[in-house]
Design a protein around this motif. Sequence first.
Motif, PDB file in Angstrom:
ATOM      1  N   GLY A 197      12.500  -3.244   6.247  1.00 53.91           N
ATOM      2  CA  GLY A 197      12.613  -2.664   4.903  1.00 53.91           C
ATOM      3  C   GLY A 197      12.029  -1.257   4.829  1.00 53.91           C
ATOM      4  O   GLY A 197      11.777  -0.616   5.843  1.00 53.91           O
TER       5      GLY A 197
ATOM      6  N   VAL B  43       6.984  -6.016   6.276  1.00 56.81           N
ATOM      7  CA  VAL B  43       8.016  -5.178   5.648  1.00 56.81           C
ATOM      8  C   VAL B  43       8.845  -4.433   6.700  1.00 56.81           C
ATOM      9  O   VAL B  43      10.079  -4.419   6.639  1.00 56.81           O
ATOM     10  CB  VAL B  43       7.358  -4.158   4.677  1.00 56.81           C
ATOM     11  CG1 VAL B  43       8.365  -3.110   4.207  1.00 56.81           C
ATOM     12  CG2 VAL B  43       6.741  -4.865   3.484  1.00 56.81           C
TER      13      VAL B  43
ATOM     14  N   GLU C  72       5.061  -1.992  -3.686  1.00 57.32           N
ATOM     15  CA  GLU C  72       5.369  -2.956  -4.762  1.00 57.32           C
ATOM     16  C   GLU C  72       4.608  -4.258  -4.595  1.00 57.32           C
ATOM     17  O   GLU C  72       4.139  -4.851  -5.559  1.00 57.32           O
ATOM     18  CB  GLU C  72       6.869  -3.310  -4.725  1.00 57.32           C
ATOM     19  CG  GLU C  72       7.745  -2.401  -5.550  1.00 57.32           C
ATOM     20  CD  GLU C  72       9.212  -2.568  -5.146  1.00 57.32           C
ATOM     21  OE1 GLU C  72       9.606  -3.687  -4.744  1.00 57.32           O
ATOM     22  OE2 GLU C  72       9.934  -1.551  -5.205  1.00 57.32           O
ATOM     23  N   ARG C  73       4.483  -4.707  -3.330  1.00 56.26           N
ATOM     24  CA  ARG C  73       3.872  -6.022  -3.091  1.00 56.26           C
ATOM     25  C   ARG C  73       2.361  -5.961  -2.893  1.00 56.26           C
ATOM     26  O   ARG C  73       1.692  -6.980  -2.938  1.00 56.26           O
ATOM     27  CB  ARG C  73       4.534  -6.667  -1.872  1.00 56.26           C
ATOM     28  CG  ARG C  73       5.889  -7.260  -2.217  1.00 56.26           C
ATOM     29  CD  ARG C  73       6.907  -7.035  -1.138  1.00 56.26           C
ATOM     30  NE  ARG C  73       6.764  -7.979  -0.048  1.00 56.26           N
ATOM     31  CZ  ARG C  73       7.597  -8.042   0.995  1.00 56.26           C
ATOM     32  NH1 ARG C  73       8.636  -7.218   1.047  1.00 56.26           N
ATOM     33  NH2 ARG C  73       7.397  -8.902   1.934  1.00 56.26           N
TER      34      ARG C  73
ATOM     35  N   ASP D 159       8.400   1.645   0.225  1.00 54.09           N
ATOM     36  CA  ASP D 159       8.162   1.413  -1.211  1.00 54.09           C
ATOM     37  C   ASP D 159       7.978  -0.088  -1.482  1.00 54.09           C
ATOM     38  O   ASP D 159       7.243  -0.482  -2.392  1.00 54.09           O
ATOM     39  CB  ASP D 159       9.271   2.026  -2.084  1.00 54.09           C
ATOM     40  CG  ASP D 159      10.646   1.488  -1.766  1.00 54.09           C
ATOM     41  OD1 ASP D 159      10.811   0.848  -0.696  1.00 54.09           O
ATOM     42  OD2 ASP D 159      11.567   1.707  -2.579  1.00 54.09           O
ATOM     43  N   SER D 160       8.609  -0.902  -0.649  1.00 52.76           N
ATOM     44  CA  SER D 160       8.477  -2.342  -0.814  1.00 52.76           C
ATOM     45  C   SER D 160       7.048  -2.800  -0.490  1.00 52.76           C
ATOM     46  O   SER D 160       6.524  -3.744  -1.097  1.00 52.76           O
ATOM     47  CB  SER D 160       9.535  -3.011   0.071  1.00 52.76           C
ATOM     48  OG  SER D 160       9.220  -4.309   0.362  1.00 52.76           O
ATOM     49  N   TYR D 161       6.395  -2.096   0.456  1.00 55.08           N
ATOM     50  CA  TYR D 161       4.965  -2.373   0.728  1.00 55.08           C
ATOM     51  C   TYR D 161       4.164  -2.121  -0.548  1.00 55.08           C
ATOM     52  O   TYR D 161       3.363  -2.954  -0.976  1.00 55.08           O
ATOM     53  CB  TYR D 161       4.466  -1.468   1.864  1.00 55.08           C
ATOM     54  CG  TYR D 161       2.957  -1.511   2.066  1.00 55.08           C
ATOM     55  CD1 TYR D 161       2.394  -2.309   3.054  1.00 55.08           C
ATOM     56  CD2 TYR D 161       2.100  -0.755   1.247  1.00 55.08           C
ATOM     57  CE1 TYR D 161       1.007  -2.355   3.232  1.00 55.08           C
ATOM     58  CE2 TYR D 161       0.727  -0.795   1.414  1.00 55.08           C
ATOM     59  CZ  TYR D 161       0.179  -1.591   2.399  1.00 55.08           C
ATOM     60  OH  TYR D 161      -1.184  -1.646   2.559  1.00 55.08           O
TER      61      TYR D 161
END
Length: 452
Positions: A293, A287, A300-301, A296-298
Amino acid sequence: MTTRSASTSTLDHLLTEIEHRNPAQPEFLQAAHEVLETLAPVLAARPEYAEAGLVERLVEPERQVIFRVPWQDDRGRVHVNRGFRVEFNSALGPYKGGLRFHPSVDLGVIKFLGFEQIFKNALTGLGIGGGKGGSDFDPHGRSDAEVMRFCQSFMTELYRHIGEHTDVPAGDIGVGGREIGYLFGQYRRITNRWEAGVLTGKGAGWGGSLIRPEATGYGNVLFAAAMLRERGEDLEGQTAVVSGSGNVAIYTIEKLAALGANAVTCSDSSGYVVDEKGIDLGLLKQVKEVERGRVDSYAERRGSSARFVPGGRVWEVPADIALPSATQNELDENDAAALIRNGVKAVSEGANMPATPEAVHLLQRSGVAFGPGKAANAGGVAVSALEMAQNHARTSWTAARVEEELTRIMNDIHTTCHETAERYGAPGDYVTGANIAGFERVADAMLAQGVI
Ligand code: NDP
């Protein structure tokens, strides 16, 4: 008046003078206060320092360069940023310290970082002076081509002030391997010299040292481990809170895992992630390092073990140790109180000056082991100095050899700080130990070299 109170009142007078001469530089004043407040015992013991005006000279940079950095974005629009290089002290060797690209950068921020760097570099024992630089350029959201044009414009002025025997910049916030590559390319183009030792943090294939990317984070974990060892404990099985998600945070989390501890948080300026299973380093690197990135993307995944807390601070998450690794003044008195309530044993600064003075005093008063940045995060600059040594000898060392040296240096720094604190009547106070030990090394060199 006793000698001790005479030196205290000299320092009080000096601090007033520094405030008067450096208005609107709160971070620099904070850093100067933090160091000067601890120097009274050494000035009392060594009156020759005061006679030589050492502190007065130390707080004034040898040279400060401020320059215009014009560049064009991908649409052809012209932007103008401000570039800085503060060459603070070269008594022990060429100026050495990173470049920071962040919108909050101004002269006071660069001076605080450069001032800290003098003592940190002295503590490594490696013959490097102190400097720092950067720009108020914000790389977030910029394309590679924009970052490249900015770096080329920045170096087009900076090149005339640096050199392997003069001043050797490296990375810091917003300046990683990509930026060092563009900066080095432009330096080489302008000067027509393959001068590997002019910048550190280079790629491993073209003069960079192995373990340099890891060094600051690894070094901070080694320093925290040494503080715990001093108290008869170790890292095995401990839970850690880490802030940030950049270079320092990522390799802090990696080394914690290698030593059997578990980091459960990371953060960026949008908020933090808490992951009860422990941060998945592969996903975090994907990420942050590959996709550039946000955290928050961490979350989410990652699935159900992780959640993102927008705008929150990692210090509210219960942990045995805390490793602030983002930026200055990110851990205040309330955060320190929360950590103490949750039973924290050690706080070790990966970032520069992340804990406010009030937080530091509260942690120390409460018996928490506190490792100040100028000692705890010195592993990065130490391996930078090892990179310079490899460049000079036109050789490269194995990762194992660099890591062994890093471990030795961090343990030496810990011992030096610990013993110096004891010698000056402040047992267990790593702030006093680091400040006095770093100061003595620079002060002795300045004394020998005359009033310059
Ligand atoms: P990076 O740019 O790689 O990462 C910085 C991290 O801190 C990012 O997660 C960033 O989030 C966060 N951050 C930065 N500014 C702020 C802010 N104002 N508020 C909240 N979060 C912020 O930098 P590094 O990891 O290299 O540096 C981190 C710290 O370590 C700095 O204090 C630096 O001076 C210090 N340091 C670094 C060394 C090195 O070798 N790199 C050596 C010694 C000390 P976001 O992306 O949202 O801004």
